[in-house]
Design a protein around this motif. Structure first.
Motif, PDB file in Angstrom:
ATOM      1  N   TRP A  30       0.821  -1.212   0.000  1.00  0.00           N
ATOM      2  CA  TRP A  30       0.000   0.000   0.000  1.00  0.00           C
ATOM      3  C   TRP A  30       0.855   1.262   0.000  1.00  0.00           C
ATOM      4  O   TRP A  30       0.379   2.323  -0.354  1.00  0.00           O
ATOM      5  CB  TRP A  30      -0.938   0.009   1.199  1.00  0.00           C
ATOM      6  CG  TRP A  30      -2.023  -1.025   1.132  1.00  0.00           C
ATOM      7  CD1 TRP A  30      -2.126  -2.079   0.270  1.00  0.00           C
ATOM      8  CD2 TRP A  30      -3.162  -1.091   1.979  1.00  0.00           C
ATOM      9  NE1 TRP A  30      -3.256  -2.794   0.542  1.00  0.00           N
ATOM     10  CE2 TRP A  30      -3.919  -2.205   1.592  1.00  0.00           C
ATOM     11  CE3 TRP A  30      -3.618  -0.319   3.047  1.00  0.00           C
ATOM     12  CZ2 TRP A  30      -5.109  -2.558   2.217  1.00  0.00           C
ATOM     13  CZ3 TRP A  30      -4.791  -0.679   3.672  1.00  0.00           C
ATOM     14  CH2 TRP A  30      -5.531  -1.782   3.252  1.00  0.00           C
ATOM     15  N   GLN A  53      -7.556  -7.123  12.352  1.00  0.00           N
ATOM     16  CA  GLN A  53      -7.761  -5.671  12.355  1.00  0.00           C
ATOM     17  C   GLN A  53      -6.405  -4.989  12.257  1.00  0.00           C
ATOM     18  O   GLN A  53      -5.493  -5.303  13.014  1.00  0.00           O
ATOM     19  CB  GLN A  53      -8.451  -5.245  13.648  1.00  0.00           C
ATOM     20  CG  GLN A  53      -8.648  -3.755  13.782  1.00  0.00           C
ATOM     21  CD  GLN A  53      -9.152  -3.398  15.174  1.00  0.00           C
ATOM     22  OE1 GLN A  53      -8.549  -3.786  16.172  1.00  0.00           O
ATOM     23  NE2 GLN A  53     -10.246  -2.667  15.229  1.00  0.00           N
ATOM     24  N   VAL A  72      -8.912  -1.072   9.447  1.00  0.00           N
ATOM     25  CA  VAL A  72      -9.138  -1.884   8.257  1.00  0.00           C
ATOM     26  C   VAL A  72      -9.299  -3.312   8.749  1.00  0.00           C
ATOM     27  O   VAL A  72      -8.457  -3.821   9.486  1.00  0.00           O
ATOM     28  CB  VAL A  72      -7.966  -1.784   7.253  1.00  0.00           C
ATOM     29  CG1 VAL A  72      -8.254  -2.616   6.008  1.00  0.00           C
ATOM     30  CG2 VAL A  72      -7.699  -0.334   6.880  1.00  0.00           C
ATOM     31  N   TYR A  85     -10.757  -7.577   2.566  1.00  0.00           N
ATOM     32  CA  TYR A  85     -10.723  -6.538   3.593  1.00  0.00           C
ATOM     33  C   TYR A  85     -11.736  -5.454   3.305  1.00  0.00           C
ATOM     34  O   TYR A  85     -12.225  -5.310   2.181  1.00  0.00           O
ATOM     35  CB  TYR A  85      -9.319  -5.934   3.725  1.00  0.00           C
ATOM     36  CG  TYR A  85      -8.817  -5.254   2.477  1.00  0.00           C
ATOM     37  CD1 TYR A  85      -8.992  -3.888   2.280  1.00  0.00           C
ATOM     38  CD2 TYR A  85      -8.154  -5.978   1.490  1.00  0.00           C
ATOM     39  CE1 TYR A  85      -8.521  -3.268   1.132  1.00  0.00           C
ATOM     40  CE2 TYR A  85      -7.692  -5.370   0.349  1.00  0.00           C
ATOM     41  CZ  TYR A  85      -7.873  -4.015   0.170  1.00  0.00           C
ATOM     42  OH  TYR A  85      -7.424  -3.402  -0.964  1.00  0.00           O
ATOM     43  N   GLN A  86     -12.044  -4.694   4.352  1.00  0.00           N
ATOM     44  CA  GLN A  86     -12.908  -3.525   4.210  1.00  0.00           C
ATOM     45  C   GLN A  86     -12.396  -2.428   5.129  1.00  0.00           C
ATOM     46  O   GLN A  86     -11.814  -2.697   6.172  1.00  0.00           O
ATOM     47  CB  GLN A  86     -14.369  -3.855   4.512  1.00  0.00           C
ATOM     48  CG  GLN A  86     -14.669  -4.113   5.969  1.00  0.00           C
ATOM     49  CD  GLN A  86     -16.113  -4.514   6.176  1.00  0.00           C
ATOM     50  OE1 GLN A  86     -16.476  -5.631   5.850  1.00  0.00           O
ATOM     51  NE2 GLN A  86     -16.899  -3.625   6.723  1.00  0.00           N
ATOM     52  N   PHE A  87     -12.605  -1.188   4.705  1.00  0.00           N
ATOM     53  CA  PHE A  87     -12.223  -0.028   5.492  1.00  0.00           C
ATOM     54  C   PHE A  87     -13.363   0.323   6.438  1.00  0.00           C
ATOM     55  O   PHE A  87     -14.504   0.488   5.995  1.00  0.00           O
ATOM     56  CB  PHE A  87     -11.941   1.177   4.585  1.00  0.00           C
ATOM     57  CG  PHE A  87     -10.703   1.009   3.752  1.00  0.00           C
ATOM     58  CD1 PHE A  87      -9.471   1.422   4.219  1.00  0.00           C
ATOM     59  CD2 PHE A  87     -10.772   0.421   2.500  1.00  0.00           C
ATOM     60  CE1 PHE A  87      -8.325   1.272   3.454  1.00  0.00           C
ATOM     61  CE2 PHE A  87      -9.634   0.271   1.723  1.00  0.00           C
ATOM     62  CZ  PHE A  87      -8.414   0.691   2.211  1.00  0.00           C
ATOM     63  N   GLU A  88     -13.024   0.431   7.735  1.00  0.00           N
ATOM     64  CA  GLU A  88     -14.021   0.815   8.737  1.00  0.00           C
ATOM     65  C   GLU A  88     -15.278  -0.028   8.548  1.00  0.00           C
ATOM     66  O   GLU A  88     -15.182  -1.233   8.462  1.00  0.00           O
ATOM     67  CB  GLU A  88     -14.319   2.316   8.643  1.00  0.00           C
ATOM     68  CG  GLU A  88     -13.120   3.200   8.951  1.00  0.00           C
ATOM     69  CD  GLU A  88     -12.858   3.386  10.436  1.00  0.00           C
ATOM     70  OE1 GLU A  88     -13.811   3.340  11.230  1.00  0.00           O
ATOM     71  OE2 GLU A  88     -11.690   3.590  10.802  1.00  0.00           O
ATOM     72  N   SER A 100      -9.981  -4.064  -5.927  1.00  0.00           N
ATOM     73  CA  SER A 100      -9.408  -3.260  -4.853  1.00  0.00           C
ATOM     74  C   SER A 100      -9.152  -1.852  -5.370  1.00  0.00           C
ATOM     75  O   SER A 100      -9.505  -1.513  -6.490  1.00  0.00           O
ATOM     76  CB  SER A 100      -8.106  -3.896  -4.362  1.00  0.00           C
ATOM     77  OG  SER A 100      -7.627  -3.217  -3.242  1.00  0.00           O
ATOM     78  N   LEU A 110      -7.062   6.488   3.212  1.00  0.00           N
ATOM     79  CA  LEU A 110      -6.935   6.644   4.666  1.00  0.00           C
ATOM     80  C   LEU A 110      -7.076   8.113   5.060  1.00  0.00           C
ATOM     81  O   LEU A 110      -7.769   8.438   6.044  1.00  0.00           O
ATOM     82  CB  LEU A 110      -5.584   6.095   5.148  1.00  0.00           C
ATOM     83  CG  LEU A 110      -5.347   4.598   4.958  1.00  0.00           C
ATOM     84  CD1 LEU A 110      -3.924   4.238   5.356  1.00  0.00           C
ATOM     85  CD2 LEU A 110      -6.344   3.760   5.722  1.00  0.00           C
TER      86      LEU A 110
END
Length: 138
Positions: A30, A53, A72, A85-88, A100, A110
């Protein structure tokens, strides 16, 4: 299984420490050099999905405890070896090696989430009266 998992725990044919290392390897792609992060295994489902997490923050010299962080959530499927995965609490589920964000967009993503949280914080004070009396900005 419930609760945080030890790195030495085994889920299916995988050691939790190896799964955490896979997540860390993905996070290194990333290229979020302005952020610090920590990853932990939260638990596993009865279907062999390991929940992890990663918490991202941007501490500074002036403010070592960040005002907002981004979580995340990763899901490692032990049957297929697939990592998602997922954000929040966003509804989009990203797949490592599949659907993605574009390369180079993770840090901006972010930043956007932290910016959203800071805007909400300005509109809705979250500090208790005790905290407010002791946490006066410099």
């Amino acid at each position: 299984m419930q609760g945080e998992l030890s790195r030495d725990a085994q889920v299916g044919k995988y050691r939790v420490g190896d799964i955490i290392d896979m997540v860390q390897q993905e996070l290194s792609r990333w290229k979020c050099e302005n952020y610090m992060h920590i990853t932990r295994a939260l638990g596993a489902t009865q279907f062999g999905v390991v929940r992890l997490q990663s918490i991202f923050s941007k501490p500074t010299q002036e403010q070592p405890v960040p005002t907002a962080v981004v979580c995340v959530y990763f899901f490692f499927h032990t049957e297929s070896g697939r990592l998602t995965y997922q954000f929040e609490q966003e509804s989009v589920l990203h797949t490592v090696g599949g659907q993605s964000l574009a390369p180079g967009r993770f840090e901006k993503w972010l930043d956007r989430i932290i910016g959203d949280k800071l805007q909400v914080r300005q509109l809705q004070p979250l500090a208790t009266p005790f905290e407010a009396s002791r946490l006066v900005p410099p």
